[in-house]
Design an enzyme around this catalytic site. Sequence first.
Site, PDB file in Angstrom:
ATOM      1  N   GLY A 163       0.759  -1.237  -0.223  1.00 48.50           N
ATOM      2  CA  GLY A 163       0.075   0.161  -0.075  1.00 48.50           C
ATOM      3  C   GLY A 163       0.833   1.056   0.049  1.00 48.50           C
ATOM      4  O   GLY A 163       2.056   0.661   0.117  1.00 48.50           O
ATOM      5  N   CYS A 164       0.776   2.140   0.037  1.00 44.06           N
ATOM      6  CA  CYS A 164       1.220   3.927  -0.554  1.00 44.06           C
ATOM      7  C   CYS A 164       1.289   4.292   1.009  1.00 44.06           C
ATOM      8  O   CYS A 164       2.493   4.799   1.230  1.00 44.06           O
ATOM      9  CB  CYS A 164       0.103   4.278  -1.405  1.00 44.06           C
ATOM     10  SG  CYS A 164      -1.439   5.214  -0.579  1.00 44.06           S
ATOM     11  N   TYR A 165       0.197   4.257   2.014  1.00 46.95           N
ATOM     12  CA  TYR A 165       0.545   4.466   3.363  1.00 46.95           C
ATOM     13  C   TYR A 165       2.318   4.083   3.560  1.00 46.95           C
ATOM     14  O   TYR A 165       3.189   3.817   4.439  1.00 46.95           O
ATOM     15  CB  TYR A 165      -0.722   4.653   3.746  1.00 46.95           C
ATOM     16  CG  TYR A 165      -1.334   6.464   4.039  1.00 46.95           C
ATOM     17  CD1 TYR A 165      -0.737   7.267   3.579  1.00 46.95           C
ATOM     18  CD2 TYR A 165      -2.501   5.324   3.699  1.00 46.95           C
ATOM     19  CE1 TYR A 165      -1.517   8.157   3.594  1.00 46.95           C
ATOM     20  CE2 TYR A 165      -3.368   6.735   3.082  1.00 46.95           C
ATOM     21  CZ  TYR A 165      -2.958   8.170   2.961  1.00 46.95           C
ATOM     22  OH  TYR A 165      -4.152   9.046   2.814  1.00 46.95           O
ATOM     23  N   PRO A 166       1.571   2.351   3.719  1.00 47.36           N
ATOM     24  CA  PRO A 166       2.806   0.938   4.255  1.00 47.36           C
ATOM     25  C   PRO A 166       4.166   1.261   3.476  1.00 47.36           C
ATOM     26  O   PRO A 166       5.160   1.834   4.413  1.00 47.36           O
ATOM     27  CB  PRO A 166       2.209   0.057   4.026  1.00 47.36           C
ATOM     28  CG  PRO A 166       0.546   0.279   4.417  1.00 47.36           C
ATOM     29  CD  PRO A 166       0.569   1.587   3.040  1.00 47.36           C
ATOM     30  N   THR A 167       3.784   1.575   1.831  1.00 48.93           N
ATOM     31  CA  THR A 167       5.273   1.472   1.638  1.00 48.93           C
ATOM     32  C   THR A 167       6.282   3.176   2.298  1.00 48.93           C
ATOM     33  O   THR A 167       7.202   2.347   3.383  1.00 48.93           O
ATOM     34  CB  THR A 167       5.349   2.660   0.471  1.00 48.93           C
ATOM     35  OG1 THR A 167       4.847   0.714  -0.517  1.00 48.93           O
ATOM     36  CG2 THR A 167       6.082   2.847  -0.284  1.00 48.93           C
TER      37      THR A 167
END
Length: 311
Positions: A121-125
């Site tokens: 995911g973008c935030y987890p990245t």
Amino acid sequence: MSSDGQATVFIDGEAGTTGLGIRDRLRHLPVTLRSIDPALRKDPQARREMMMAVDVVILCLPDAAAREAVDMADAMGTDAPRILDASTAFRTDPAWVYGFPEMDASQPDAIRKAARVSNPGCYPTGLIALLRPLVSAGLVPADYPVCINAVSGYSGGGRSMIEAHEREGGPAFELYGLGLGHKHIPEMTLYAGLAQAPIFVPSVGHFPQGMIVSVPLHLDRLPGRVGIADLHAALAAHYAGSDRIAVADPCAKLVADALAGTDRMELRVHGSDDARQAVLTARLDNLGKGASGAALQNLALMLGLEPPPSV
């Protein structure tokens, strides 16, 4: 394989934001893209026949539809294609390989060999890029009470959010997920190496693409006398040689959309040793390294190809 020896790829859900981004980036790889007639894109038989005819299927679908597609592939037995899934459906599934090549030294090889890869995911990245090396190095305890503040461009929110922001008088800024049950939290907790779920407060700004993930730290809550230079050095050592993730010097302010249109990410450690406070930040494009760009990097590894240079 296609007649010219190139690997074949089918994007199931290529009309969505992530699918379109992947389709555009595929021109940088020697692969053959195959597509279904738009009138048959939801037809199970047409999808099944296409899946059996290609080397890799990239799923750009909602979670439930992604699970159905994987069930379909599993029923094919030895005829099943390899799968790269961009949904959240399998990101914490131990049977799947997590598609963050820079996470550990062994991760690229794991992705190369995997039959099933989950795109991050973008935030987890951003969060995992910041915290995992520090937790692994013992600089941040696994049980540190992590709080995450993050802002993303509206392009990651789907059609309704895009339409809301692009109409006249669209919202300037929105906090959401205030029930503290965001679907990215299990992924963040697992791969950052945290012992407890962080408090995660996401938000959306009135700009199409871009993202900043920030994590404040009380340095006196860390083991020993950890300082800002120690945190910076640990991140710089972990990402040395990466063409996509750079550890940059701190700055007075950050503009969220500065990396829009790229597949790069910048990490920084800001703060004051005198005040014993720091703020970790990750800046990236939510559709680049946070989605389609990461998918292309993973696809290249899965096919044994050289990932194209980061834009």
